[in-house]
Enzyme design. Structure first.
Site, PDB file in Angstrom:
ATOM      1  N   GLY A  98       0.813  -1.212   0.000  1.00 29.44           N
ATOM      2  CA  GLY A  98       0.000   0.000   0.000  1.00 29.44           C
ATOM      3  C   GLY A  98       0.844   1.259   0.000  1.00 29.44           C
ATOM      4  N   ARG A 101       3.830   6.292   1.874  1.00 29.82           N
ATOM      5  CA  ARG A 101       4.212   7.707   1.978  1.00 29.82           C
ATOM      6  C   ARG A 101       3.586   8.538   0.869  1.00 29.82           C
ATOM      7  NH1 ARG A 101      10.485   7.663   1.782  1.00 29.82           N
ATOM      8  NH2 ARG A 101      10.495   5.413   1.755  1.00 29.82           N
ATOM      9  N   ASP A 260       4.689  -4.260  -7.518  1.00 26.47           N
ATOM     10  CA  ASP A 260       4.006  -3.048  -7.051  1.00 26.47           C
ATOM     11  C   ASP A 260       4.541  -1.801  -7.749  1.00 26.47           C
ATOM     12  OD1 ASP A 260       6.251  -3.904  -5.254  1.00 26.47           O
ATOM     13  OD2 ASP A 260       6.008  -1.881  -4.471  1.00 26.47           O
TER      14      ASP A 260
END
EC number: 2.7.7.-
Length: 502
Positions: A98, A101, A260
């Site tokens: 996820g 930042r 990702d």
């Protein structure tokens, strides 16, 4: 099909006219999260040209950019959120990553009717921060700004840089560093890892919602296909093959091709430890964390295929209710990726050496040049640029041969090349013009980036950063006043490692 992309009613014209389709997805797709304010934000760079393209009020954003692009001021219509996703990192699966930042402020419809994300990187912690501070240091923010805008100028699909802001407060890594926030624009931030997040949880309903949303947003031309989800895998495979071929054409090494960090849209994303190759070597690695060379220059096509296989795995329950049938269908696309990539890569390499026609021997001609370049440690960018200059006039042969430690080493290849050009219909002038349009004079060389970062971080001097951006905005022009920026680093200037940051 998904209905999340409908336009919301707009009552006034704020500086960023948000229309946030991702925020209309079910709550399991993200965590609502506002940016965390910073002490003393200062706008150091604003991309007014991109702002205009996005249909934003550039005047207001430049005036109030410090507050807006630091996250201190939240504009009307923004629905800040951190996106959920998983991912394979260097081959190991992490079921929850996820945005740790990064905070998606929202989306806009640009002047060409395309939906674009606007995201802050380094805007504070989120529920996905994993004990991190959610912040970014100035150096990595400047690197991403420079490289993403350079990739755009090179004609390579990429996320874009809208703004960079210093925060007035330090971030603590191995040492205290000035903090910064980067504003990124993307076709979307949906990744292979977004699909993996729901697949890892066995959440087929959310997978279907996500896949339908992606088709609506990125691949509307396939929405009526008989097997929409197989067509989606095929469409993503095609864009990735084309993208990675373009990386290789300019000597780009992403550095951290985790699932990702692979977009579904086909844009280059996440420029942390990326670098451009100087001397040609297919085994080149710059990333300090890539100790095994998994993401080396020449490995990138195979990693793209590996990542697509992971995407295919997530789509299996949507492709066909019978697992064996779904696997067979998906495997057909994954296996075809290699040939698809090779077609894109060879077409680009033909263009780089000035060929407008195709012959079976062209692959050997390209590979033999690359072999001489590797043996002679020839600079990748400079060699191809000088070849374009040579195509215009035989008087330029000495300059081309000077790219090689032994100038005579390339003579046999030049003879084969000229023989091949004799069977190609282009005029020398047309050929040279075409070659100079695909072989850049300027790429963001690592030592130039490091010099710009050092001046900004250590002296608060952004003049080198600005100069580098200006040069890289016109990579295919000669720009004699900036000729030193085209040169490879001297031995003492060589950057051997790059590091993750944003």
């Amino acid at each position: 099909m998904s209905s999340f992309l409908h336009d919301s009613p707009v009552l006034e014209a704020p500086p960023i006219p948000f229309d946030n389709s991702y925020a209309r997805l079910p709550p399991q797709f993200f965590a609502e999260q506002a940016p965390t304010p910073v002490a003393a934000p200062r706008l150091i760079k604003f991309n007014s040209v991109l702002a205009s393209e996005l249909g934003l009020d550039a005047e207001v954003l430049e005036r109030d950019g410090a507050a807006i692009f630091s996250g201190n001021a939240l504009l009307p219509g923004s629905q800040p959120l951190a996106m959920a996703y998983a991912g394979h990192q260097f081959g190991g699966f992490v079921p929850q990553l996820g945005d740790g930042r990064a905070i998606l402020l929202g989306e806009v419809i640009d002047r060409n009717g395309r939906r674009r994300d606007i995201q802050l990187k380094g805007a504070g912690p989120t529920p996905f921060s994993r004990r991190g501070d959610g912040r970014a240091a100035l150096g990595p923010v400047l690197r991403e700004y420079i490289v993403s805008e350079a990739m755009f100028a090179l004609g390579i699909p990429t996320t874009r840089a809208l703004a960079a802001v210093t925060t007035g407060q330090p971030v603590y890594r191995e040492e205290a560093l000035p903090g910064a926030v980067f504003t990124r624009v993307a076709a979307s931030h949906i990744r292979v890892g977004t699909f993996q997040y729901f697949a890892a949880r066995g959440d087929t309903d959310s997978l279907r919602i996500l896949a339908d949303y992606v088709v609506d947003r990125h691949y509307p031309e396939i929405k009526d296909r008989k097997n929409r989800y197989l067509a989606l895998l095929d469409a993503v495979a095609d864009r990735q093959a084309a993208l990675i071929a373009r990386w290789l054409h300019v000597g780009f090494i992403h550095g951290v091709m985790n699932t990702d960090n692979m977009t579904i849209s086909g844009e280059t994303i996440d420029f942390g430890p990326c670098a451009f190759m100087d001397a040609y070597d297919p085994a080149t690695v710059f990333s300090s964390i890539d100790r095994q060379g998994r993401y080396a220059y020449a490995n990138q096509p195979a990693i793209g295929q590996w990542n697509l296989a992971r995407l295919g795995e997530t789509l299996l329950p949507l492709i066909d209710p019978t697992l064996d049938t779904a696997v067979e269908l998906a495997n057909g696309i994954i296996k075809a990726y290699g040939e698809r990539f090779q077609t894109y890569w060879l077409a680009g390499m033909r263009a780089k050496i000035g060929l407008a026609t195709e012959e079976d021997s062209d692959l050997d001609l390209v590979q033999s040049l690359l072999a001489v370049m590797q043996e002679q440690e020839a600079d990748f960018t400079l060699t191809f640029r000088r070849l374009g200059v040579l195509a215009a006039s035989v008087d330029n042969e000495a300059a081309f041969a000077a790219s090689f430690k032994d100038p005579l080493s390339v003579a046999p290849w030049l003879s084969l090349w000229r023989e091949r050009l004799g069977r190609d219909p282009q005029s020398p002038a047309a050929r040279a013009k075409a070659m100079l349009g695909v072989n850049p004079a300027f790429v963001p060389r690592n030592h130039r980036i490091e010099q710009a970062i050092a001046a900004a971080v250590e002296e608060d001097d952004f003049s080198l950063f600005e100069a580098l951006l200006a040069v890289l905005a016109k990579p295919y022009e000669d720009q004699p006043a900036f000729a030193p920026y085209a040169e490879p680093p001297r031995p003492a200037e060589r950057v051997l490692q790059t590091f993750c940051g944003t």
